[in-house]
Design a protein around this motif. Sequence first.
Motif, PDB file in Angstrom:
ATOM      1  N   GLY A 199       3.197  14.446   4.788  1.00 31.69           N
ATOM      2  CA  GLY A 199       2.413  13.830   3.714  1.00 31.69           C
ATOM      3  C   GLY A 199       3.158  12.877   2.811  1.00 31.69           C
ATOM      4  N   THR A 200       4.370  12.457   3.218  1.00 34.41           N
ATOM      5  CA  THR A 200       5.129  11.562   2.341  1.00 34.41           C
ATOM      6  C   THR A 200       4.882  10.102   2.683  1.00 34.41           C
ATOM      7  N   GLY A 201       4.095   9.843   3.708  1.00 33.36           N
ATOM      8  CA  GLY A 201       3.740   8.455   3.998  1.00 33.36           C
ATOM      9  C   GLY A 201       4.459   7.861   5.195  1.00 33.36           C
ATOM     10  N   LYS A 202       4.869   8.683   6.141  1.00 32.88           N
ATOM     11  CA  LYS A 202       5.592   8.158   7.308  1.00 32.88           C
ATOM     12  C   LYS A 202       4.665   7.313   8.185  1.00 32.88           C
ATOM     13  N   THR A 203       3.497   7.853   8.459  1.00 34.17           N
ATOM     14  CA  THR A 203       2.540   7.103   9.273  1.00 34.17           C
ATOM     15  C   THR A 203       2.143   5.822   8.555  1.00 34.17           C
ATOM     16  N   LEU A 204       1.948   5.958   7.258  1.00 35.66           N
ATOM     17  CA  LEU A 204       1.546   4.802   6.455  1.00 35.66           C
ATOM     18  C   LEU A 204       2.609   3.711   6.529  1.00 35.66           C
ATOM     19  N   HIS A 240      -3.280   4.648  -5.691  1.00 34.63           N
ATOM     20  CA  HIS A 240      -4.536   5.285  -5.300  1.00 34.63           C
ATOM     21  C   HIS A 240      -5.609   5.220  -6.379  1.00 34.63           C
ATOM     22  N   GLY A 300       2.946  12.336  -1.414  1.00 36.92           N
ATOM     23  CA  GLY A 300       1.966  11.260  -1.517  1.00 36.92           C
ATOM     24  C   GLY A 300       0.548  11.689  -1.203  1.00 36.92           C
ATOM     25  N   SER A 301       0.400  12.474  -0.127  1.00 33.74           N
ATOM     26  CA  SER A 301      -0.970  12.826   0.252  1.00 33.74           C
ATOM     27  C   SER A 301      -1.586  13.771  -0.783  1.00 33.74           C
ATOM     28  N   ASP A 312       0.818  -1.218   0.000  1.00 28.60           N
ATOM     29  CA  ASP A 312       0.000   0.000   0.000  1.00 28.60           C
ATOM     30  C   ASP A 312       0.846   1.259   0.000  1.00 28.60           C
ATOM     31  N   VAL A 313       2.124   1.105   0.274  1.00 32.41           N
ATOM     32  CA  VAL A 313       3.009   2.278   0.273  1.00 32.41           C
ATOM     33  C   VAL A 313       3.759   2.280  -1.048  1.00 32.41           C
ATOM     34  N   ALA A 314       3.462   3.285  -1.860  1.00 34.01           N
ATOM     35  CA  ALA A 314       4.093   3.329  -3.171  1.00 34.01           C
ATOM     36  C   ALA A 314       5.437   4.033  -3.075  1.00 34.01           C
TER      37      ALA A 314
HETATM   38  P1  ADP Z   1       2.990  11.679   6.997  1.00 34.76           P
HETATM   39  O1  ADP Z   1       2.839  10.815   8.195  1.00 34.76           O
HETATM   40  O2  ADP Z   1       4.313  11.517   6.326  1.00 34.76           O
HETATM   41  O3  ADP Z   1       2.655  13.110   7.199  1.00 34.76           O
HETATM   42  P2  ADP Z   1       0.877  10.039   6.021  1.00 34.76           P
HETATM   43  O4  ADP Z   1       1.527   8.705   6.140  1.00 34.76           O
HETATM   44  O5  ADP Z   1      -0.095  10.386   7.073  1.00 34.76           O
HETATM   45  O6  ADP Z   1       1.954  11.166   5.915  1.00 34.76           O
HETATM   46  O7  ADP Z   1       0.204  10.130   4.589  1.00 34.76           O
HETATM   47  C1  ADP Z   1      -1.056  10.685   4.382  1.00 34.76           C
HETATM   48  C2  ADP Z   1      -1.773   9.975   3.257  1.00 34.76           C
HETATM   49  O8  ADP Z   1      -1.120  10.210   2.024  1.00 34.76           O
HETATM   50  C3  ADP Z   1      -1.775   8.475   3.406  1.00 34.76           C
HETATM   51  O9  ADP Z   1      -2.855   8.043   4.154  1.00 34.76           O
HETATM   52  C4  ADP Z   1      -1.841   7.986   1.984  1.00 34.76           C
HETATM   53  O10 ADP Z   1      -3.168   7.961   1.520  1.00 34.76           O
HETATM   54  C5  ADP Z   1      -1.126   9.053   1.213  1.00 34.76           C
HETATM   55  N1  ADP Z   1       0.266   8.683   0.945  1.00 34.76           N
HETATM   56  C6  ADP Z   1       1.356   9.360   1.337  1.00 34.76           C
HETATM   57  N2  ADP Z   1       2.470   8.764   0.902  1.00 34.76           N
HETATM   58  C7  ADP Z   1       2.093   7.666   0.238  1.00 34.76           C
HETATM   59  C8  ADP Z   1       2.805   6.625  -0.451  1.00 34.76           C
HETATM   60  N3  ADP Z   1       4.117   6.620  -0.523  1.00 34.76           N
HETATM   61  N4  ADP Z   1       2.083   5.661  -1.027  1.00 34.76           N
HETATM   62  C9  ADP Z   1       0.748   5.656  -0.962  1.00 34.76           C
HETATM   63  N5  ADP Z   1       0.032   6.597  -0.343  1.00 34.76           N
HETATM   64  C10 ADP Z   1       0.676   7.607   0.241  1.00 34.76           C
END
Ligand code: ADP
Length: 627
Positions: free
Chosen positions: A213-218, A351, A375-376, A171-173
């Motif tokens: 928004g780069t997907g750290k939490t993800l 997505h 990503g977001s 799910d993480v691209a």
């Molecule tokens: P961060 O924690 O870095 O601020 P998030 O992990 O909360 O960012 O990302 C927010 C949303 O953006 C995720 O829920 C997802 O939908 C999307 N997203 C961000 N990066 C990616 C990725 N690399 N691949 C897929 N979706 C992503």
Amino acid sequence: MDNKQNDKKGPQNRQTLVIFIIITLLTFAAMTFFSSMFMEARSKKITYTEFLDMVEKGEVKRVEITPTQINIEPKKQPSKFVEIIYYTGVLEDEDLLDKLDAKGIDYDGKIPDSRSTILDIIFVYVLPLVLIWIMFGFIMKRMSKGGGVMGVGKNNAKVYMDKETGVTFKDVAGQDEAKESLQEVVDFLHNPGKYTAIGAKLPKGALLVGPPGTGKTLLAKAVAGEAKVPFFSLAGSDFVEMFVGVGASRVRDLFKEAQKNAPCIIFIDEIDAIGKSRDSRYGGNDEREQTLNQLLAEMDGFDTAKGVMILAATNRPEILDKALLRPGRFDRRIIVDKPDLKGRLEVLKVHSKDVLMDDSVDLEEIAMATSGAVGSDLANMINEAAILAVKNGRRYVNQADLFESVEVVIAGKEKKDRVLSEKEKRTVAYHETGHALITALLKDAEPVQKITIVPRTMGSLGYVMQVPEEEKFLMSKDELMARLVTFFGGRAAEELVFHTVTTGASNDIEQATNIARAMVTRFGMSDKFGLMALESVESQYLDGRTVLNCGEETAAQIDGEVMAILRECYEKAKKLLSENMDVMKALADFLYEKETITGKQFMEIFHRVKGDSSEEECHTGSGAQES
Ligand code: ADP
């Protein structure tokens, strides 16, 4: 630590009991007081003589004789609202019944009712007790859930606990490097024995660093999902409270809870909220420091062999306390940066998996047009496009929807109700044409995708959308200079055509100045200073704020140097446009009328007006621009 906790529990239970007893006693006292008040108001004592007198006068309706007293119900009540019963003591009066008979008064004795006594006891004593007990238990539960009085104290980590995140690396691209580093973590959690057998100590924590928004939490969720372990998540700010010591106790509780659920992952988002350096440069705070100290102590204290792994995310790694980053704590740093072209394409693919799209969609083109998006943003763009398609009554998303949503995310929605005056509209048309024309005139510049002069909600009155032919990671000095010239294209057009200037160029000027300043202070591109670093970047992942590392005099000279570069570029922009006034006029007229012009239409007019021969005259240079 457990013993201490139990010790604490003993007095706490005793205290609860004492409070309970006090509340019960108070309630009884109050109940007795009120019921006796009520009874007193309803019954009134009279003397036996008065009673006989009432009988004589025919004022009595009914009499009830009990072994201890005689209750007398009068015929006439003194008030409509309260029914008063008189009573008097029992005397050995053998004639009483005759007197009552003579007056025709109804009388009765009283049999003590054992059943009603039991019911009385239940209703009067037991039921209130049970109710108080239930209420008390409920209040105590609420208090301990919220963490004591006013919800302070305990952690709420449990609230965010995910038994199964359901997210995997698929799910993480993009973010391949980050995924690779985290794969190890998954392996640690899966099979800690493999590592401990050889004598290796397992890592305790990893820090995910990157822009928002780069997907750290993800990614953190994906680690938990891949390892199939529970996921505890908290934001750094959740720890921070007004009261000193609360954060620390939350940290303690969190770790205790996590260890109970091991193997598992603890994820602390925005760890900079508590992990800020303790030196006074960023402002000290007792509560935060205590929380941080507790975190440090917990990280040292827990046993990794159980399989608890802490992941933390931040976009300001430079302000974190060094103690947090030393080996044995967050010693692994995993960079989760903005995605490159390939990464963006993958995010778009992930997505758009469940979105219905028609054949016109070319995600590569969208990825090309969204340089700098995270990503977001991309996830948001796909969603906006889908909404747009529905709004337009279509069942599939097409490429135009996607481009429109890119614009919506970058520049906001079209603001159709803002009506520009004819003069303003013409100025905006020339301004945007100025930018685009310079892009077209400079040989290396990126082709124009579209120009529009429909005002947008985010404040722009118009803009030029560009799609680079390839993604660039390095910029040459020539390219940067060309970029500056393009930035000034708008202002130059205004001056050439209207002989006056407007406020419309403020954003261009700001961006151009930033680039020129960076060229002088950081990229070593000025002749005067050569290869001297005069500024350093402070928050790389947020706004890229810089600090100057030089004396005042040098700072003044830097300003002079920046000014000279900007002036040179502005003159060049004016020169280029003044040599192509006819093309500019044709383009601006078209734009004024139609409000939007596509790259194709733009180039058509450009070539038509300039004629074939003029193509050879194109000035050399390079650059990219946005307005
Ligand atoms: P961060 O924690 O870095 O601020 P998030 O992990 O909360 O960012 O990302 C927010 C949303 O953006 C995720 O829920 C997802 O939908 C999307 N997203 C961000 N990066 C990616 C990725 N690399 N691949 C897929 N979706 C992503």
